[in-house]
Design a protein around this motif. Structure first.
Motif, PDB file in Angstrom:
ATOM      1  N   PRO A   1      12.733   2.922  11.437  1.00  0.00           N
ATOM      2  CA  PRO A   1      11.527   2.272  11.962  1.00  0.00           C
ATOM      3  C   PRO A   1      11.865   1.284  13.065  1.00  0.00           C
ATOM      4  CG  PRO A   1      11.401   2.431   9.584  1.00  0.00           C
ATOM      5  CD  PRO A   1      12.774   2.884   9.958  1.00  0.00           C
ATOM      6  N   ALA A   2      11.034   1.292  14.117  1.00  0.00           N
ATOM      7  CA  ALA A   2      11.291   0.465  15.296  1.00  0.00           C
ATOM      8  C   ALA A   2      10.463  -0.811  15.245  1.00  0.00           C
ATOM      9  CB  ALA A   2      10.956   1.248  16.568  1.00  0.00           C
ATOM     10  N   PRO A   3      11.012  -1.921  15.769  1.00  0.00           N
ATOM     11  CA  PRO A   3      10.238  -3.171  15.818  1.00  0.00           C
ATOM     12  C   PRO A   3       8.978  -2.998  16.641  1.00  0.00           C
ATOM     13  CG  PRO A   3      12.562  -3.578  16.252  1.00  0.00           C
ATOM     14  CD  PRO A   3      12.371  -2.090  16.286  1.00  0.00           C
ATOM     15  N   ALA A   4       7.884  -3.599  16.193  1.00  0.00           N
ATOM     16  CA  ALA A   4       6.615  -3.513  16.906  1.00  0.00           C
ATOM     17  C   ALA A   4       5.909  -4.856  16.778  1.00  0.00           C
ATOM     18  CB  ALA A   4       5.749  -2.395  16.332  1.00  0.00           C
ATOM     19  N   GLY A   5       4.781  -4.963  17.456  1.00  0.00           N
ATOM     20  CA  GLY A   5       4.039  -6.219  17.429  1.00  0.00           C
ATOM     21  C   GLY A   5       4.562  -7.180  18.469  1.00  0.00           C
ATOM     22  N   ARG A   6       3.808  -8.231  18.718  1.00  0.00           N
ATOM     23  CA  ARG A   6       4.138  -9.179  19.784  1.00  0.00           C
ATOM     24  C   ARG A   6       5.515  -9.809  19.560  1.00  0.00           C
ATOM     25  NH1 ARG A   6      -0.382 -13.350  21.591  1.00  0.00           N
ATOM     26  NH2 ARG A   6      -1.256 -11.330  22.218  1.00  0.00           N
ATOM     27  N   ARG A   7       5.856 -10.114  18.320  1.00  0.00           N
ATOM     28  CA  ARG A   7       7.132 -10.759  18.040  1.00  0.00           C
ATOM     29  C   ARG A   7       8.192  -9.775  17.551  1.00  0.00           C
ATOM     30  NH1 ARG A   7       5.341 -16.334  14.861  1.00  0.00           N
ATOM     31  NH2 ARG A   7       3.988 -17.175  16.515  1.00  0.00           N
ATOM     32  N   GLY A   8       7.821  -8.515  17.485  1.00  0.00           N
ATOM     33  CA  GLY A   8       8.774  -7.514  17.026  1.00  0.00           C
ATOM     34  C   GLY A   8       9.136  -7.634  15.567  1.00  0.00           C
ATOM     35  N   LEU A   9       8.265  -8.263  14.781  1.00  0.00           N
ATOM     36  CA  LEU A   9       8.557  -8.472  13.361  1.00  0.00           C
ATOM     37  C   LEU A   9       8.090  -7.315  12.494  1.00  0.00           C
ATOM     38  CD1 LEU A   9       7.630 -12.269  13.074  1.00  0.00           C
ATOM     39  CD2 LEU A   9       9.888 -11.238  13.445  1.00  0.00           C
ATOM     40  N   ASP A  10       7.100  -6.561  12.974  1.00  0.00           N
ATOM     41  CA  ASP A  10       6.620  -5.407  12.226  1.00  0.00           C
ATOM     42  C   ASP A  10       7.499  -4.199  12.534  1.00  0.00           C
ATOM     43  OD1 ASP A  10       4.469  -6.914  11.258  1.00  0.00           O
ATOM     44  OD2 ASP A  10       3.286  -6.465  13.053  1.00  0.00           O
ATOM     45  N   LEU A  11       7.739  -3.376  11.530  1.00  0.00           N
ATOM     46  CA  LEU A  11       8.532  -2.168  11.711  1.00  0.00           C
ATOM     47  C   LEU A  11       7.615  -0.953  11.620  1.00  0.00           C
ATOM     48  CD1 LEU A  11      11.716  -3.002   9.608  1.00  0.00           C
ATOM     49  CD2 LEU A  11      11.434  -3.093  12.096  1.00  0.00           C
ATOM     50  N   THR A  12       7.654  -0.111  12.667  1.00  0.00           N
ATOM     51  CA  THR A  12       6.791   1.063  12.726  1.00  0.00           C
ATOM     52  C   THR A  12       7.607   2.327  12.496  1.00  0.00           C
ATOM     53  OG1 THR A  12       5.342  -0.034  14.324  1.00  0.00           O
ATOM     54  CG2 THR A  12       5.181   2.371  14.166  1.00  0.00           C
ATOM     55  N   PRO A  13       7.308   3.083  11.446  1.00  0.00           N
ATOM     56  CA  PRO A  13       8.042   4.331  11.221  1.00  0.00           C
ATOM     57  C   PRO A  13       7.710   5.359  12.289  1.00  0.00           C
ATOM     58  CG  PRO A  13       6.241   4.102   9.651  1.00  0.00           C
ATOM     59  CD  PRO A  13       6.305   2.817  10.409  1.00  0.00           C
TER      60      PRO A  13
END
Length: 307
Positions: free
Chosen positions: A34-46
């Motif tokens: 999963p890649a970092p996502a969201g403005r701060r890169g805190l969410d992980l997107t599969p």
């Protein structure tokens, strides 16, 4: 058959779905972590493949590397008949390639040996090719050098974009791989070595290639625009603030002039020879718009020089 599926982006999803639909036993799905996502890169997107595999209830593995004996042992433990690889994104070491009983099959988006490598869809259009295809290849250590089992040819129409070709390829490719697996199961999938002539490499798209060079021929500019559409997008700066404008669609047009000069009120632009008409554009931070809608919000009169 017992299959390990290895893939990551949207392009790989139809093939995984087709394999499951044909009744094969998918014993493991390998995909990028999963890649970092969201403005701060805190969410992980599969990855898209990860999401679909979970909906099917398939076991998912996201190793950062497949090198080393531990990774090879874990892979062999799946006891797979074959591995199917579609835009996975990691290099497969020889120990992985040797793991499945019938080897590893790769779905590749070109008519091999033309356009081996990372960006075969974009490169085929950017080069002005009139035809491309999808191929099922038995993988070996070299970069897309393995023998080819099945091929489906696809014409490239004059205004086709990379996005349109991508979507056509991923559907045809899923069916092609399903047919290849059926033939492999019967023992009837024959592989032909790639010819030594006609090799071309589809290098990764570099940022420097995306800015439109109006000094090229109209055909070359048009092919660059459609080959980079919708992503990353060919672009030019506009206005005093040099706002970046992507061109998502264009077509060849009548007219001539100094490269980059706007020839009329329909966004016909002179090139090194000939001209192109810009059909669909997207200003930074805005939605894509047809040329007439774009011109209602942006002043680009005849005589303007685009650089």
């Amino acid at each position: 058959m017992r299959i390990v599926f290895m893939g990551t982006p949207d392009f790989a999803v139809p093939t995984l779905s087709e394999i499951v639909g044909r009744g094969h036993e998918v014993v493991a799905v390998y995909t990028r972590a999963p890649a970092p996502a969201g403005r701060r890169g805190l969410d992980l997107t599969p990855s898209p493949v990860h999401k679909v595999a979970e909906r099917f209830g398939l076991p998912v593995f996201t190793p950062k590397s497949l090198r080393g004996e531990a990774a090879a042992e874990a892979f062999r433990a799946h006891d797979a008949d074959v591995a199917v690889v579609v835009a996975y994104g990691l290099i497969l070491p020889q120990a992985i390639l040797d793991g499945p009983r019938l080897g590893c099959l790769n779905l590749h988006g070109s008519l091999l040996p033309r356009w081996r490598g990372a960006a075969p869809i974009q490169r085929a259009i950017m080069a002005g090719d009139k035809e491309t295809g999808v191929a099922v290849m038995r993988m070996e250590a070299g970069l897309d050098t393995g023998p080819v089992g099945l091929v489906e040819r696809i014409p490239i129409s004059p205004d086709m974009t990379a996005g349109e070709l991508h979507d056509r390829m991923m559907v045809l490719g899923a069916d092609l791989m399903a047919r290849a697996l059926a033939a492999l199961e019967r023992g009837g999938l024959a592989f032909t070595p790639q010819p030594e002539q006609g090799v071309a490499y589809a290098a990764k798209i570099e940022k420097a290639e995306t800015r439109i060079d109006w000094s090229l021929t109209a055909q070359a500019v048009h092919d660059r625009i459609r080959g980079l559409s919708p992503f990353p997008g060919a672009w030019f700066p506009l206005g005093a603030d040099e706002a970046r404008v992507k061109v998502l669609r264009s077509t060849l047009a009548d007219g001539s002039g100094a490269p980059g000069v706007v020839l009329d009120d329909r966004l016909t632009i002179a090139c090194g020879s000939g001209a192109v008409r810009l059909v669909e554009l997207q200003k930074a931070g805005k939605q894509p718009a047809a040329a007439d809608a774009f011109l209602r919000g942006n002043t680009v009169p005849a005589g303007t020089v685009l650089v």
